[in-house]
Design an enzyme around this catalytic site. Structure first.
Site, PDB file in Angstrom:
ATOM      1  N   HIS A 123       0.871  -1.178   0.000  1.00  0.00           N
ATOM      2  CA  HIS A 123       0.000   0.000   0.000  1.00  0.00           C
ATOM      3  C   HIS A 123       0.918   1.241   0.000  1.00  0.00           C
ATOM      4  O   HIS A 123       2.003   1.207   0.571  1.00  0.00           O
ATOM      5  CB  HIS A 123      -0.830  -0.054   1.286  1.00  0.00           C
ATOM      6  CG  HIS A 123      -1.903   0.977   1.400  1.00  0.00           C
ATOM      7  ND1 HIS A 123      -1.648   2.281   1.752  1.00  0.00           N
ATOM      8  CD2 HIS A 123      -3.249   0.894   1.243  1.00  0.00           C
ATOM      9  CE1 HIS A 123      -2.791   2.958   1.801  1.00  0.00           C
ATOM     10  NE2 HIS A 123      -3.777   2.143   1.491  1.00  0.00           N
ATOM     11  N   ASP A 200       3.117  -4.144   8.233  1.00  0.00           N
ATOM     12  CA  ASP A 200       1.893  -3.373   8.026  1.00  0.00           C
ATOM     13  C   ASP A 200       0.729  -4.322   8.311  1.00  0.00           C
ATOM     14  O   ASP A 200       0.414  -5.204   7.506  1.00  0.00           O
ATOM     15  CB  ASP A 200       1.876  -2.863   6.572  1.00  0.00           C
ATOM     16  CG  ASP A 200       0.542  -2.219   6.203  1.00  0.00           C
ATOM     17  OD1 ASP A 200      -0.398  -2.253   7.017  1.00  0.00           O
ATOM     18  OD2 ASP A 200       0.449  -1.701   5.073  1.00  0.00           O
ATOM     19  N   GLN A 203      -4.471  -4.916   7.390  1.00  0.00           N
ATOM     20  CA  GLN A 203      -5.470  -5.892   6.929  1.00  0.00           C
ATOM     21  C   GLN A 203      -5.380  -7.225   7.665  1.00  0.00           C
ATOM     22  O   GLN A 203      -6.147  -8.137   7.360  1.00  0.00           O
ATOM     23  CB  GLN A 203      -5.330  -6.135   5.415  1.00  0.00           C
ATOM     24  CG  GLN A 203      -5.516  -4.906   4.560  1.00  0.00           C
ATOM     25  CD  GLN A 203      -6.934  -4.340   4.599  1.00  0.00           C
ATOM     26  OE1 GLN A 203      -7.868  -4.968   5.115  1.00  0.00           O
ATOM     27  NE2 GLN A 203      -7.106  -3.136   4.080  1.00  0.00           N
ATOM     28  N   LYS A 226     -10.471  -0.047  10.775  1.00  0.00           N
ATOM     29  CA  LYS A 226     -10.627  -1.282   9.997  1.00  0.00           C
ATOM     30  C   LYS A 226     -10.961  -2.458  10.911  1.00  0.00           C
ATOM     31  O   LYS A 226     -11.014  -3.608  10.477  1.00  0.00           O
ATOM     32  CB  LYS A 226      -9.350  -1.578   9.217  1.00  0.00           C
ATOM     33  CG  LYS A 226      -9.072  -0.550   8.111  1.00  0.00           C
ATOM     34  CD  LYS A 226      -7.867  -0.940   7.299  1.00  0.00           C
ATOM     35  CE  LYS A 226      -7.294   0.209   6.509  1.00  0.00           C
ATOM     36  NZ  LYS A 226      -8.022   0.494   5.275  1.00  0.00           N
ATOM     37  N   CYS A 366      -4.690   2.328  -3.626  1.00  0.00           N
ATOM     38  CA  CYS A 366      -3.456   2.908  -3.054  1.00  0.00           C
ATOM     39  C   CYS A 366      -2.274   1.964  -3.247  1.00  0.00           C
ATOM     40  O   CYS A 366      -1.438   1.806  -2.353  1.00  0.00           O
ATOM     41  CB  CYS A 366      -3.605   3.249  -1.579  1.00  0.00           C
ATOM     42  SG  CYS A 366      -4.850   4.483  -1.263  1.00  0.00           S
TER      43      CYS A 366
HETATM   44  N1  PMP Z   1      -1.820  -0.619   4.603  1.00  0.00           N
HETATM   45  C1  PMP Z   1      -2.779  -1.405   4.108  1.00  0.00           C
HETATM   46  C2  PMP Z   1      -2.436  -2.796   3.685  1.00  0.00           C
HETATM   47  C3  PMP Z   1      -4.068  -0.906   3.970  1.00  0.00           C
HETATM   48  O1  PMP Z   1      -5.024  -1.676   3.463  1.00  0.00           O
HETATM   49  C4  PMP Z   1      -4.358   0.411   4.397  1.00  0.00           C
HETATM   50  C5  PMP Z   1      -5.754   0.996   4.263  1.00  0.00           C
HETATM   51  N2  PMP Z   1      -6.357   0.778   3.024  1.00  0.00           N
HETATM   52  C6  PMP Z   1      -3.321   1.177   4.922  1.00  0.00           C
HETATM   53  C7  PMP Z   1      -2.072   0.623   5.017  1.00  0.00           C
HETATM   54  C8  PMP Z   1      -3.532   2.576   5.385  1.00  0.00           C
HETATM   55  O2  PMP Z   1      -4.401   2.633   6.471  1.00  0.00           O
HETATM   56  P1  PMP Z   1      -4.958   4.039   6.989  1.00  0.00           P
HETATM   57  O3  PMP Z   1      -5.553   4.714   5.787  1.00  0.00           O
HETATM   58  O4  PMP Z   1      -5.979   3.647   8.008  1.00  0.00           O
HETATM   59  O5  PMP Z   1      -3.820   4.791   7.550  1.00  0.00           O
END
Ligand code: PMP
Length: 412
Positions: A123, A200, A203, A226, A366
């Site tokens: 991401h 990270d 998920q 999440k 993203c």
């Molecule tokens: N890493 C992963 C794998 C994600 O799926 C996400 C959210 N889509 C993020 C980071 C970023 O999370 P946040 O927008 O809550 O900071």
């Protein structure tokens, strides 16, 4: 399981509504999850009864809010099996957590010629902070390749991680490919080379038991929103020795020990990294979300979701003209399912599904370097959580077929 037999669904009031005259089927959980009534009530309870700033006051409300704020930290500590609550830093979310590691650990440990190793499926929030650090420090950003079914490739990890590597940072579960990556094994390789391992967990933490001591990761980042909690609150776990040695990145109130005219000493962990008034309600309510998850049990949530994947993945794969990314074996696939309907733009596909009441996401998620790697501009993505059911899965499949029919004469 249909909607009525799911024991948790009734706790989520938002799900009981119609969208475009159809019952809402919410399948955008990888973006953000819905909130149970207990979490919604906890926000109102805090502001109705306990609201006060933390750590500063001696009055009863301040003591009460401080107690709840720190109790939530201990819940989070236990939830991920951290050794100490000093290792739990409240942040705004995964992005903020990863930026803190890059700005603090990265700024003080990366030098010209060093390597930072990530993968092609990251991401942007686990990519851009490292990329910018590498540019600034004249370090090299390296990418671990993916296997044919979309996992971060352990064999390539062994090649990419070298004695020059200082930081390895990998998504535990991909928000596009739906794979659970071998982060424990990658952490071992990183450590053999003297590098630190950042995970990270955006998920993974909401969907499965995650034990930081078992993974032996040095940092873990995740987001409250999440995992049934509010937006604007997240967590950075870090090993105590590393956090102690790291400089703070934000300066101001709460994070100081003593401020002199020309210099300042920092307070202890975890507050050294929590400058200013924190998201007090967010932290406390994240604690309530964790209570809710714990009451069900993370093992149970994981097995419930994998049962859903067993059910829905073969059905999606069986629709002619549909391509699913990531493994086609449901046993290897988490509840994040990215797909395309050949010839149809994923935004049109998502709009078609919305017409049927089915909420999915479409776009690059993203993860533009991953899209480039896959030779795509975008995908549609359905992502499930504990309140979703086989009934939802059937509606998704029917809606894909209906959308396909709808666009048949035009684009397909
Ligand atoms: N890493 C992963 C794998 C994600 O799926 C996400 C959210 N889509 C993020 C980071 C970023 O999370 P946040 O927008 O809550 O900071």
């Amino acid at each position: 399981m249909d909607n009525k037999s799911n024991p948790w669904r009734k706790d989520f009031p938002i799900l009981d509504q119609k969208v475009n005259d159809e019952d809402l089927v919410y399948l955008d959980n990888a973006a953000t999850t819905q909130k149970p009534q207990a979490v919604i009530d906890a926000i109102s309870d805090f502001y109705s009864n306990d609201n006060a700033n933390v750590h500063r006051g001696v009055h009863t409300l301040a003591e009460r809010s401080t107690e709840e704020f720190e109790a939530a930290r201990e819940k989070i500590q236990k939830f991920i099996n951290a050794e100490s609550s000093e290792e739990i830093i409240y942040t705004k979310g995964t992005t903020d957590s990863l930026n803190i590691v890059a700005r603090s650990y990265g700024q003080s440990n990366i030098e010209a010629g060093d390597e930072i190793v990530i993968s092609y499926l990251e991401h942007h929030s686990n990519l851009v902070p490292w990329q910018q650090l590498a540019i600034q420090k004249h370090a090299t950003l390296k990418y671990i390749d993916l296997t044919d079914d979309g996992f971060v490739d352990l064999k390539d990890a062994k090649k990419q991680i070298t004695d020059k590597t200082k930081i390895v940072s990998i998504a535990h579960v991909s928000n596009v490919m739906g794979v659970e990556n071998p982060v424990k094994e990658i952490a071992k390789i990183a450590h053999q080379h003297g590098a630190i391992m950042v995970v990270d967990g955006a998920q993974s933490v909401p969907h499965m038991p995650v034990d930081v001591q078992d993974l032996d990761c040095d940092f873990l980042a995740f987001s409250g929103h999440k995992m049934l909690g509010p937006t604007g609150i997240g967590v950075l776990y870090g090993k105590k020795d590393l956090l102690n040695a790291m400089p703070p990145v934000d300066f101001g109130g709460e994070m100081i020990n003593f401020v002199h005219l020309q210099d300042t000493s920092w307070t202890d962990l975890p507050w050294k990294f929590e400058a200013g008034t924190p998201n007090i309600a967010g932290a406390i309510v994240l604690g309530k979300a964790i209570d809710y998850l714990n009451e069900i049990g993370m093992d149970k949530i994981q097995s419930y979701e994998s049962e859903l994947v067993d059910y829905v993945l073969p059905k999606i794969l069986a629709i002619p003209d549909v391509t699913v990314y990531g493994p086609s074996d449901p046993k290897k696939h988490t509840s994040v399912i990215s797909f395309n309907l050949n010839g149809l733009h994923p935004h049109d596909l998502a709009t078609g599904l919305d017409m049927e009441g089915v909420a999915v996401r479409a776009g690059h998620h993203c993860a533009q370097p991953l899209m480039t790697y896959l030779g795509l501009s975008a995908t549609a993505r359905a992502s499930f959580y504990l309140y979703n059911t086989k009934e939802d899965a059937d509606k998704l499949v029917d809606a894909i077929i209906a959308t396909k029919e709808f666009f048949k004469d035009g684009t397909i």
